[in-house]
Each structure stands twice: as C-alpha cells, then as structure tokens.
Design an enzyme around this catalytic site. Sequence first.
Site, PDB file in Angstrom:
ATOM      1  N   ASP A  32       0.860  -1.182   0.000  1.00 14.94           N
ATOM      2  CA  ASP A  32       0.000   0.000   0.000  1.00 14.94           C
ATOM      3  C   ASP A  32       0.899   1.236   0.000  1.00 14.94           C
ATOM      4  O   ASP A  32       1.950   1.228   0.655  1.00 14.94           O
ATOM      5  CB  ASP A  32      -0.906   0.003   1.244  1.00 14.94           C
ATOM      6  CG  ASP A  32      -2.187   0.781   1.021  1.00 14.94           C
ATOM      7  OD1 ASP A  32      -3.269   0.188   1.164  1.00 14.94           O
ATOM      8  OD2 ASP A  32      -2.113   1.997   0.692  1.00 14.94           O
ATOM      9  N   LYS A  86     -11.292   5.859  -5.708  1.00 14.17           N
ATOM     10  CA  LYS A  86     -12.684   5.408  -5.736  1.00 14.17           C
ATOM     11  C   LYS A  86     -13.732   6.492  -5.511  1.00 14.17           C
ATOM     12  O   LYS A  86     -14.899   6.183  -5.271  1.00 14.17           O
ATOM     13  CB  LYS A  86     -12.876   4.284  -4.721  1.00 14.17           C
ATOM     14  CG  LYS A  86     -12.583   4.710  -3.299  1.00 14.17           C
ATOM     15  CD  LYS A  86     -13.193   3.781  -2.278  1.00 14.17           C
ATOM     16  CE  LYS A  86     -13.110   4.376  -0.904  1.00 14.17           C
ATOM     17  NZ  LYS A  86     -13.722   3.625   0.152  1.00 14.17           N
ATOM     18  N   SER A 126     -17.241  -3.588  -9.190  1.00 17.82           N
ATOM     19  CA  SER A 126     -18.363  -2.902  -8.543  1.00 17.82           C
ATOM     20  C   SER A 126     -19.654  -3.147  -9.295  1.00 17.82           C
ATOM     21  O   SER A 126     -19.648  -3.329 -10.521  1.00 17.82           O
ATOM     22  CB  SER A 126     -18.050  -1.406  -8.523  1.00 17.82           C
ATOM     23  OG  SER A 126     -19.200  -0.656  -8.218  1.00 17.82           O
ATOM     24  N   TYR A 153     -14.588   6.887 -12.874  1.00 19.38           N
ATOM     25  CA  TYR A 153     -14.361   5.809 -11.898  1.00 19.38           C
ATOM     26  C   TYR A 153     -15.044   4.520 -12.349  1.00 19.38           C
ATOM     27  O   TYR A 153     -14.426   3.452 -12.411  1.00 19.38           O
ATOM     28  CB  TYR A 153     -14.880   6.234 -10.505  1.00 19.38           C
ATOM     29  CG  TYR A 153     -15.121   5.051  -9.601  1.00 19.38           C
ATOM     30  CD1 TYR A 153     -14.061   4.413  -8.969  1.00 19.38           C
ATOM     31  CD2 TYR A 153     -16.411   4.544  -9.414  1.00 19.38           C
ATOM     32  CE1 TYR A 153     -14.287   3.301  -8.164  1.00 19.38           C
ATOM     33  CE2 TYR A 153     -16.636   3.434  -8.617  1.00 19.38           C
ATOM     34  CZ  TYR A 153     -15.573   2.821  -7.999  1.00 19.38           C
ATOM     35  OH  TYR A 153     -15.798   1.710  -7.220  1.00 19.38           O
ATOM     36  N   LYS A 157     -13.550   0.589 -13.762  1.00 17.08           N
ATOM     37  CA  LYS A 157     -13.913  -0.772 -13.336  1.00 17.08           C
ATOM     38  C   LYS A 157     -14.257  -1.624 -14.559  1.00 17.08           C
ATOM     39  O   LYS A 157     -13.848  -2.788 -14.659  1.00 17.08           O
ATOM     40  CB  LYS A 157     -15.092  -0.732 -12.352  1.00 17.08           C
ATOM     41  CG  LYS A 157     -14.745  -0.134 -11.004  1.00 17.08           C
ATOM     42  CD  LYS A 157     -13.709  -0.962 -10.246  1.00 17.08           C
ATOM     43  CE  LYS A 157     -13.274  -0.340  -8.942  1.00 17.08           C
ATOM     44  NZ  LYS A 157     -12.075  -0.939  -8.349  1.00 17.08           N
TER      45      LYS A 157
HETATM   46  C1  UD1 Z   1     -21.010   4.789  -5.145  1.00 13.71           C
HETATM   47  C2  UD1 Z   1     -20.667   4.318  -6.522  1.00 13.71           C
HETATM   48  C3  UD1 Z   1     -20.082   2.942  -6.457  1.00 13.71           C
HETATM   49  C4  UD1 Z   1     -18.887   2.951  -5.537  1.00 13.71           C
HETATM   50  C5  UD1 Z   1     -19.358   3.394  -4.182  1.00 13.71           C
HETATM   51  C6  UD1 Z   1     -18.197   3.413  -3.197  1.00 13.71           C
HETATM   52  C7  UD1 Z   1     -21.980   4.921  -8.484  1.00 13.71           C
HETATM   53  C8  UD1 Z   1     -23.306   4.849  -9.152  1.00 13.71           C
HETATM   54  N1  UD1 Z   1     -21.880   4.294  -7.324  1.00 13.71           N
HETATM   55  O1  UD1 Z   1     -22.114   4.008  -4.708  1.00 13.71           O
HETATM   56  O2  UD1 Z   1     -19.659   2.525  -7.715  1.00 13.71           O
HETATM   57  O3  UD1 Z   1     -18.336   1.658  -5.481  1.00 13.71           O
HETATM   58  O4  UD1 Z   1     -19.916   4.691  -4.288  1.00 13.71           O
HETATM   59  O5  UD1 Z   1     -17.471   4.585  -3.238  1.00 13.71           O
HETATM   60  O6  UD1 Z   1     -21.085   5.505  -8.992  1.00 13.71           O
HETATM   61  N2  UD1 Z   1     -26.917   9.349  -0.142  1.00 13.71           N
HETATM   62  C9  UD1 Z   1     -27.640  10.354   0.472  1.00 13.71           C
HETATM   63  N3  UD1 Z   1     -26.955  11.292   1.201  1.00 13.71           N
HETATM   64  C10 UD1 Z   1     -25.598  11.260   1.351  1.00 13.71           C
HETATM   65  C11 UD1 Z   1     -24.861  10.225   0.708  1.00 13.71           C
HETATM   66  C12 UD1 Z   1     -25.560   9.292  -0.031  1.00 13.71           C
HETATM   67  O7  UD1 Z   1     -28.858  10.415   0.361  1.00 13.71           O
HETATM   68  O8  UD1 Z   1     -25.040  12.154   1.997  1.00 13.71           O
HETATM   69  C13 UD1 Z   1     -27.636   8.319  -0.914  1.00 13.71           C
HETATM   70  C14 UD1 Z   1     -27.255   8.283  -2.369  1.00 13.71           C
HETATM   71  O9  UD1 Z   1     -28.049   9.165  -3.112  1.00 13.71           O
HETATM   72  C15 UD1 Z   1     -27.512   6.806  -2.713  1.00 13.71           C
HETATM   73  C16 UD1 Z   1     -27.241   6.075  -1.395  1.00 13.71           C
HETATM   74  O10 UD1 Z   1     -27.284   7.059  -0.390  1.00 13.71           O
HETATM   75  O11 UD1 Z   1     -28.850   6.642  -3.032  1.00 13.71           O
HETATM   76  C17 UD1 Z   1     -25.881   5.403  -1.377  1.00 13.71           C
HETATM   77  O12 UD1 Z   1     -24.900   6.342  -1.771  1.00 13.71           O
HETATM   78  P1  UD1 Z   1     -23.335   6.051  -1.639  1.00 13.71           P
HETATM   79  O13 UD1 Z   1     -23.027   5.539  -0.279  1.00 13.71           O
HETATM   80  O14 UD1 Z   1     -22.603   7.263  -2.114  1.00 13.71           O
HETATM   81  O15 UD1 Z   1     -23.088   4.826  -2.632  1.00 13.71           O
HETATM   82  P2  UD1 Z   1     -23.449   4.658  -4.186  1.00 13.71           P
HETATM   83  O16 UD1 Z   1     -23.691   5.951  -4.839  1.00 13.71           O
HETATM   84  O17 UD1 Z   1     -24.496   3.611  -4.272  1.00 13.71           O
END
Ligand code: UD1
Length: 342
Positions: A32, A86, A126, A153, A157
């Site tokens: 790392d 990421k 992913s 990103y 992948k």
């Molecule tokens: C994203 C990436 C995924 C990546 C992962 C880890 C995309 C589509 N997805 O996942 O590839 O592996 O991050 O870094 O690119 N949310 C809120 N408020 C917040 C944060 C998130 O409402 O403050 C919601 C988001 O809108 C989403 C859900 O929570 O619906 C999950 O979000 P998040 O944890 O960022 O993961 P992904 O977007 O699914």
Amino acid sequence: MARILVIGGTGYIGSHTTVELMQQGFDVTIVDNLSNSSIDVLDGIEAIVGRKPAFENIDCGNYTDLDNVFSMYTDIVGVIHFAASKAVGESVEKPLLYYRNNLGSLCTLLEVMKQHCVPNIVFSSSCTVYGQPDEAHLPVDETAPIQKALSPYGNTKQINEEIINDAAHADKELNATILRYFNPIGAHPSALIGELPNGVPQNLLPFITQTAAGLRKELKVFGNDYNTPDGSCIRDYIYVVDLAKAHVKAIERMLTAKDREQVEIFNLGTGNGLSVLTLIHEFEAATGVKIPYSIVGRREGDIEQVWANPEKANRVLGWKAGTPIREVLRSAWNWEKHIRNL
Ligand code: UD1
C-alpha cells in the site's frame, strides 16, 4: 502456509480481508502507498489477529518496486487487488488521474505476476458496471448487461474487467476472479478497524455515523421522488466482514477447485435492497441515536435502485452475507465512537 499479496491492504475492505485471511491461516503481505489509508491500520490488524502482516510501502503502479516485492516473497500464491482511487465525483474532475492510477496499476500487476509465475488474481469490481438495470434484471445477476459508465471511476472498473479478460485470453495460465461489490458498510466487531473517509464523507453510512457523532449537523437525503416505495434510492448494503470472507472463499477456490473457469465473476451482495430512508430508520433503531436529516434534490449520476442476486456466489463459493443489518449498523457506530473517543 501460502502467502497472499493484498494490494491496498491498509484500506477499508483490504484491512478486513487481511484479518479474515490471516485468521484462516494465510500469510499476508500488504502492499500500500498509504495515499488513502493510515499505517496505524496495521496495529488494528495485529490487535485482532495476534500477529502483524508483512507490509511494503510502495506504489503498485511502479514496476520495479512491485517486481522487488515478488522477488522478496517467493511463496506468494495469489494476489487480491483492492488498490484504486474510488471517489466518483473526483473522478469526473480528474479523469486522467483515475485512468492512470486504476488502469496502469492493474497492467503493471499482471505483468509482474506473469514474470514471477503467480497465476491467481482476485479483482475488486463494482455493481456500478450494471448501471441502472431494467426491471427484468432486478435483482441483478452476473448475466445482466454492462451499461455505459456514468463516471470515469465506473469506467475504470469496466475497462479493468476487460483488461483481465483479454490478459486471460492471451495467457491460459492466468486465473482471475472478478468480485462485483454492492455497497460495503460497517466495521470489524472489535471496533479496531473500519472505514476512514477522507474529509466530508461522500458515502451514506459514514455520513450517518458522523452526523450521529455530532460532526455534521444533518444528513441530506438525495431525492425522495424516485420510483421506489418511499421515493428514496435503493441499494444492497453488504457487511464489510461478510464481504471480506467472500475473498477468502474466492482465493481458496482458486487454489483448490479443478472445475473452475479461467475468469469467474461473482456479485457480492445480500440480495436485499434497502432505501436510504429505511437505512436511516434502521440505524436509529439499532443504536438509539436520532439522525437529523432533510430531503434535498437528487444527486447527479445516482442510480434509482439496484440490488444483487447473489445466488451464484452462494452456490459456487459456498458463501452468504448473513449478518443482520442492525448488527452491521451498530458495528459502524461503535467504530465511529472508537475513533472519536466517544
Ligand atoms: C457509489 C458508486 C459505487 C462505488 C461506491 C463506493 C456509483 C453509481 N456508485 O455508490 O460505484 O463503489 O460509491 O465509493 O457511482 N446518499 C444520500 N446522502 C448522502 C450520501 C448518499 O442520500 O449524503 C444516498 C445516495 O443518493 C444513494 C445512497 O445514499 O442513493 C448510497 O450512496 P453512496 O453511499 O454514495 O453509494 P453509491 O452511490 O451507491
């Protein structure tokens, strides 16, 4: 005992996987460059397992340095490659950095592996490769079509999966397992290792735990007008320890199974989709801590709903993500309290 090289092993999923590998008797060397993790993670691993993994502070994109590591540890039988940039948003702003880091390092690694006759690689991919699956493909299995990536990103992948397929086609000695993670969350039950986001968390659960700890005033829920039961997005949240265990299964299969295909792909999820609002309420029920939140507009690039059909991983790897969600959420909260001295 056999040695596994864990690239990106001081990171979030890498550290949990290192623990599980060592507990199953594997020797581990972590590579790392600490660009997004801390050297202290090694102490956490040692406190859990009772011994420290070997550690090499090098950049896995540097051929000479990586070559030296393979020369030093002649008992490496397999590699797990976690190391990657990421952050989805950052990748839109700095695409070249993402392409160089995430594609260059895999090419270098595959070359060095070939040079040293190490045939087995497990690669972190992913569910982002599926984009928004149509209704017929929900829950999504490994045969669902790959869709155009929404960010650099996500594109790295997809391209990395193609690189692995092409390399395996050209070299019949190479074995690869591609693991498509859904949304990893939580921390080790010991609270000695966990997720350490840099700056303001972009992912949902670290934002929730930081809000619970009082570091953030309120959580913003990105949209409640999606075509889902409560209007918020749906994801498949998988416990990081369950996810880590799948890597051990994948490595064991590569080392022992006679009937495996040269490149195998597995979805790693629970099979259950949870909405953002449900996750907040589950967190509150699990911990007794209230999360102040408000609904704001949609986040650009978000997928409405995606969750896994993990049947292939259940059947072929003999693995299942079974930890109850409240236990998972409590582990995340215990970790947040541990690092904030609460
Ligand atoms: C994203 C990436 C995924 C990546 C992962 C880890 C995309 C589509 N997805 O996942 O590839 O592996 O991050 O870094 O690119 N949310 C809120 N408020 C917040 C944060 C998130 O409402 O403050 C919601 C988001 O809108 C989403 C859900 O929570 O619906 C999950 O979000 P998040 O944890 O960022 O993961 P992904 O977007 O699914």
